[in-house]
Design a protein around this motif. Structure first.
Motif, PDB file in Angstrom:
ATOM      1  N   ALA A 128      54.195  36.165  43.898  1.00  0.00           N
ATOM      2  CA  ALA A 128      52.807  36.498  43.569  1.00  0.00           C
ATOM      3  C   ALA A 128      52.692  36.835  42.082  1.00  0.00           C
ATOM      4  N   THR A 129      52.338  38.059  41.768  1.00  0.00           N
ATOM      5  CA  THR A 129      52.008  38.446  40.395  1.00  0.00           C
ATOM      6  C   THR A 129      53.143  38.174  39.418  1.00  0.00           C
ATOM      7  N   SER A 130      54.376  38.420  39.822  1.00  0.00           N
ATOM      8  CA  SER A 130      55.492  38.368  38.883  1.00  0.00           C
ATOM      9  C   SER A 130      55.867  36.961  38.444  1.00  0.00           C
ATOM     10  N   SER A 131      55.298  35.936  39.061  1.00  0.00           N
ATOM     11  CA  SER A 131      55.523  34.576  38.570  1.00  0.00           C
ATOM     12  C   SER A 131      54.267  33.986  37.955  1.00  0.00           C
ATOM     13  N   ALA A 132      53.208  34.808  37.829  1.00  0.00           N
ATOM     14  CA  ALA A 132      51.924  34.312  37.336  1.00  0.00           C
ATOM     15  C   ALA A 132      51.503  35.024  36.050  1.00  0.00           C
ATOM     16  N   SER A 133      52.483  35.424  35.255  1.00  0.00           N
ATOM     17  CA  SER A 133      52.195  36.155  34.021  1.00  0.00           C
ATOM     18  C   SER A 133      52.082  35.201  32.840  1.00  0.00           C
ATOM     19  N   SER A 134      51.868  35.769  31.665  1.00  0.00           N
ATOM     20  CA  SER A 134      51.861  34.972  30.425  1.00  0.00           C
ATOM     21  C   SER A 134      53.269  34.734  29.899  1.00  0.00           C
ATOM     22  N   LYS A 135      54.292  35.158  30.625  1.00  0.00           N
ATOM     23  CA  LYS A 135      55.706  34.923  30.303  1.00  0.00           C
ATOM     24  C   LYS A 135      56.115  35.632  29.007  1.00  0.00           C
ATOM     25  N   LEU A 136      55.625  36.852  28.808  1.00  0.00           N
ATOM     26  CA  LEU A 136      55.912  37.553  27.566  1.00  0.00           C
ATOM     27  C   LEU A 136      56.602  38.891  27.832  1.00  0.00           C
TER      28      LEU A 136
ATOM     29  N   GLY B  12      52.808  45.766  44.973  1.00  0.00           N
ATOM     30  CA  GLY B  12      51.904  45.150  44.013  1.00  0.00           C
ATOM     31  C   GLY B  12      50.478  45.111  44.526  1.00  0.00           C
ATOM     32  N   PRO B  13      49.847  43.927  44.571  1.00  0.00           N
ATOM     33  CA  PRO B  13      48.463  43.847  45.043  1.00  0.00           C
ATOM     34  C   PRO B  13      48.281  44.305  46.485  1.00  0.00           C
ATOM     35  N   TRP B  14      49.354  44.379  47.239  1.00  0.00           N
ATOM     36  CA  TRP B  14      49.294  44.804  48.639  1.00  0.00           C
ATOM     37  C   TRP B  14      49.651  46.290  48.804  1.00  0.00           C
ATOM     38  N   VAL B  15      49.670  47.038  47.709  1.00  0.00           N
ATOM     39  CA  VAL B  15      50.097  48.435  47.780  1.00  0.00           C
ATOM     40  C   VAL B  15      49.212  49.242  48.728  1.00  0.00           C
ATOM     41  N   ALA B  16      47.908  49.025  48.696  1.00  0.00           N
ATOM     42  CA  ALA B  16      47.011  49.770  49.578  1.00  0.00           C
ATOM     43  C   ALA B  16      47.206  49.372  51.036  1.00  0.00           C
TER      44      ALA B  16
ATOM     45  N   ARG C 180      42.876  48.844  40.715  1.00  0.00           N
ATOM     46  CA  ARG C 180      41.904  47.799  40.440  1.00  0.00           C
ATOM     47  C   ARG C 180      42.628  46.457  40.421  1.00  0.00           C
ATOM     48  N   LEU C 181      42.198  45.540  41.252  1.00  0.00           N
ATOM     49  CA  LEU C 181      42.793  44.214  41.308  1.00  0.00           C
ATOM     50  C   LEU C 181      42.089  43.314  40.305  1.00  0.00           C
ATOM     51  N   VAL C 182      42.866  42.795  39.358  1.00  0.00           N
ATOM     52  CA  VAL C 182      42.317  41.968  38.289  1.00  0.00           C
ATOM     53  C   VAL C 182      43.068  40.646  38.266  1.00  0.00           C
ATOM     54  N   LYS C 183      42.318  39.555  38.357  1.00  0.00           N
ATOM     55  CA  LYS C 183      42.927  38.228  38.353  1.00  0.00           C
ATOM     56  C   LYS C 183      43.137  37.741  36.927  1.00  0.00           C
TER      57      LYS C 183
ATOM     58  N   GLY D  86      39.648  40.844  48.240  1.00  0.00           N
ATOM     59  CA  GLY D  86      40.108  39.871  49.223  1.00  0.00           C
ATOM     60  C   GLY D  86      41.605  39.664  49.143  1.00  0.00           C
ATOM     61  N   ASP D  87      42.062  38.569  49.722  1.00  0.00           N
ATOM     62  CA  ASP D  87      43.485  38.279  49.843  1.00  0.00           C
ATOM     63  C   ASP D  87      44.075  37.921  48.475  1.00  0.00           C
ATOM     64  N   PRO D  88      45.011  38.717  47.949  1.00  0.00           N
ATOM     65  CA  PRO D  88      45.595  38.401  46.644  1.00  0.00           C
ATOM     66  C   PRO D  88      46.363  37.089  46.625  1.00  0.00           C
ATOM     67  N   ALA D  89      46.802  36.631  47.790  1.00  0.00           N
ATOM     68  CA  ALA D  89      47.575  35.392  47.837  1.00  0.00           C
ATOM     69  C   ALA D  89      46.698  34.156  47.719  1.00  0.00           C
ATOM     70  N   ALA D  90      45.388  34.329  47.835  1.00  0.00           N
ATOM     71  CA  ALA D  90      44.499  33.175  47.887  1.00  0.00           C
ATOM     72  C   ALA D  90      43.844  32.849  46.548  1.00  0.00           C
ATOM     73  N   VAL D  91      44.186  33.577  45.489  1.00  0.00           N
ATOM     74  CA  VAL D  91      43.484  33.371  44.220  1.00  0.00           C
ATOM     75  C   VAL D  91      43.926  32.073  43.543  1.00  0.00           C
ATOM     76  N   THR D  92      42.997  31.475  42.839  1.00  0.00           N
ATOM     77  CA  THR D  92      43.262  30.287  42.021  1.00  0.00           C
ATOM     78  C   THR D  92      42.480  30.411  40.725  1.00  0.00           C
ATOM     79  N   ALA D  93      42.853  29.605  39.747  1.00  0.00           N
ATOM     80  CA  ALA D  93      42.097  29.554  38.495  1.00  0.00           C
ATOM     81  C   ALA D  93      40.784  28.826  38.755  1.00  0.00           C
ATOM     82  N   SER D  94      39.687  29.490  38.499  1.00  0.00           N
ATOM     83  CA  SER D  94      38.381  28.898  38.774  1.00  0.00           C
ATOM     84  C   SER D  94      37.982  27.924  37.671  1.00  0.00           C
ATOM     85  N   ALA D  95      36.981  27.090  37.966  1.00  0.00           N
ATOM     86  CA  ALA D  95      36.453  26.173  36.954  1.00  0.00           C
ATOM     87  C   ALA D  95      35.885  26.940  35.774  1.00  0.00           C
ATOM     88  N   GLU D  96      35.273  28.093  36.035  1.00  0.00           N
ATOM     89  CA  GLU D  96      34.715  28.905  34.959  1.00  0.00           C
ATOM     90  C   GLU D  96      35.810  29.451  34.046  1.00  0.00           C
ATOM     91  N   GLU D  97      36.917  29.911  34.634  1.00  0.00           N
ATOM     92  CA  GLU D  97      38.025  30.416  33.826  1.00  0.00           C
ATOM     93  C   GLU D  97      38.657  29.298  32.999  1.00  0.00           C
TER      94      GLU D  97
END
Length: 516
Positions: free
Chosen positions: A41-49, A215-219, A234-237, A284-295
């Protein structure tokens, strides 16, 4: 049921594996369970920095920046194969922050992480005249002044895998595709059940302490444990896009935007540029997020403000998104929410009747995972009646014991030992495995000896990933243990998936989990 383990860690991201590694190295018996793959999940979706967080200075998070800059040096020494210096170009935008402010912030950035006796391996900031400096070549002519500063790049998901591998080799049990199905305090112990997500089989486990690093499932884990949510998260995509390489050169770019955010453009996997990130509140489900057309349009638009040749959404060859579980500090703007972490420990000191401690991890970032783990152990050890000194600051991660951290010399030596390797494959293997490359290649004296070649990844490497690094599917191997999925065509990716489906050995499912 067998005797209890000292520590059950829930969550196989960077914080969970970091805590498991530190604890195992101090002699604690540890079990880590992860409901999916490591870093899925989050740990493979970073800016790699690995970085101090230059923009955090604007929010006066000086302690976080200082700690992050110090950790940047520690991690560069610990893993010079997967972490490398990266030079960033920050163009001055006339309509945004004034040049003097940028230079002052960069001066502070250069010096804030200084520690006696520790010399940075990274060059300091310098001023660039972009009309004449090669770094200005990709930029629009209106950008005349800029600054070059240093940070580090990391293969984020491999950082997680290597932390897990180090924990495993120090005695921890790493159980992937295993979720925490139930847990309750009974006296001074946690009585838990771990469920194999493939078979549904449940395994009982007793632990003296439990760490919620989900991580996003802590709660969700807190709710499972029957515990109050505690701090607000706060969950931030954050979304990223990958496009064909936009420019020559190994420098990255830090682009300011009128909304106060910055966007990075980073050389990626040789043939590509990585662009990100966004800050979008989600539910919602943190596993279901994708990069939107707007982003995607937003990121392309920021680059278009700076680059002569800008990408369009049609150029995107891959995108990914992850949910950052940030410690909610009340900021109205998602991009201003702190990237610092908070650790909550409940147990007898907080008036609970039962004594088994629960440590809950909120927030954090890649760069500070090692310090977070140290702080976690500092809280847990007294509750467990144990005393063991910190040890990770001077330790390398698996494959990172390259003499002097000289990667170029190491790769040259590898070329002499394995002259049959194609240069691109050799470089990738050296970067991925460091001094453990022989564990992948064995005594092979030809490319054919490594088995079937799927287009840059061989059967020998896939077998190593399956045997040693918990890879169970083609996705595990091609998108987390590596980023080969970007380079292989659809047929080759399918062939790798079929190889795992046919060759996969089932993960061990013991009747009970024994202390390490």
């Amino acid at each position: 049921m067998d005797g209890p383990v000292d520590l059950l860690v829930v969550g196989g991201g960077i914080n969970g594996t970091g805590i498991a590694r530190d604890a195992a190295g101090r002699g604690l018996s540890v079990v880590l369970c992860e409901q999916g793959d490591l870093a899925a999940a989050t740990s493979s979706a970073s800016s790699k920095l690995i970085h101090g967080g230059l923009r955090y200075l604007e929010h006066r998070e000086f302690r976080l920046v200082r700690e992050s800059l110090a950790e940047r040096e520690v991690l560069l020494r610990a893993a010079p194969h997967i972490i490398r210096p990266l030079r960033f170009v920050l163009p001055h935008h006339d309509g945004l922050r004034p040049a003097w402010m940028l230079r002052a912030g960069l001066f502070l950035y250069d010096h804030l992480g200084w520690r006696p006796g520790v010399r940075s391996r990274l060059p300091p900031t310098r001023t660039l005249h972009l009309r004449t400096d090669p770094a200005g070549g990709p930029l629009r002519p209106l950008y005349r002044l800029g600054f070059a500063y240093s940070d580090c790049w990391v293969e984020d998901s491999r950082l997680v895998v290597l932390s897990a591998l180090d924990a495993d080799e120090r005695g921890a049990r790493i159980l992937t595709r295993t979720r925490l199905a139930a847990a309750r305090r009974t006296g001074d112990l946690w009585e838990a059940e771990l469920e194999d997500t493939g078979t549904g089989r449940r395994t009982p486990l007793r632990a003296r302490a439990l760490v919620n690093a989900a991580g996003p499932w802590v709660a969700a884990v807190q709710a499972l444990l029957g515990r109050p949510a505690g701090r607000r998260v706060r969950l931030v995509k954050g979304s990223h896009i990958v496009v064909p390489r936009l420019y020559e050169g190994e420098q990255a770019y830090t682009l300011q935007n009128a909304d106060g955010r910055i966007v990075f453009v980073i050389p990626y996997e040789g043939a590509f540029s990585l662009i990100g990130t966004t800050d979008v509140p989600v539910s919602g489900d943190p596993a279901a997020v994708t990069a939107s057309a707007e982003e995607t349009a937003y990121l392309c638009g920021v680059v278009a403000d700076y680059f002569e040749r800008a990408p369009t959404p049609a150029d995107v060859v891959w995108s990914f998104a992850g949910v950052r579980p940030l410690h909610d500090d009340g900021s109205a703007d998602a991009s201003a929410v702190t990237r610092d972490y908070a650790l909550d420990l409940d147990g007898p000191a907080d008036g609970q009747e039962d004594g088994a401690p629960l440590l809950t991890v909120h927030g954090g970032k890649l760069t500070t995972f090692r310090r977070l783990a140290e702080d976690a152990l500092a809280k847990l050890l007294p509750r467990l009646g144990r005393h063991a000194a910190p040890w990770t600051e001077g330790a390398t991660l698996p494959g990172g014991d390259i003499p002097g951290g000289d990667f170029e010399h190491f790769e040259a030596e590898t070329a002499r030992c394995y002259p049959f390797l194609p240069p691109a494959m050799r470089h990738r293997l050296c970067r991925a495995y460091g001094t453990r490359i022989a564990r992948v290649l064995g005594d092979a004296r030809s490319l054919a000896a490594l088995g079937r070649d799927f287009g840059g990844v061989t059967e020998a490497e896939l077998d190593h990933l399956r045997r040693e690094e918990w890879a169970r599917t083609g996705e595990d191997a091609l998108w987390r243990r590596s980023r080969l999925g970007l380079h292989l065509d659809a047929d080759a990716r399918a062939d790798v998936g079929a190889w795992f489906a046919g060759e996969r050995a089932p993960a061990p499912t013991p009747a009970s989990v024994r202390p390490g």
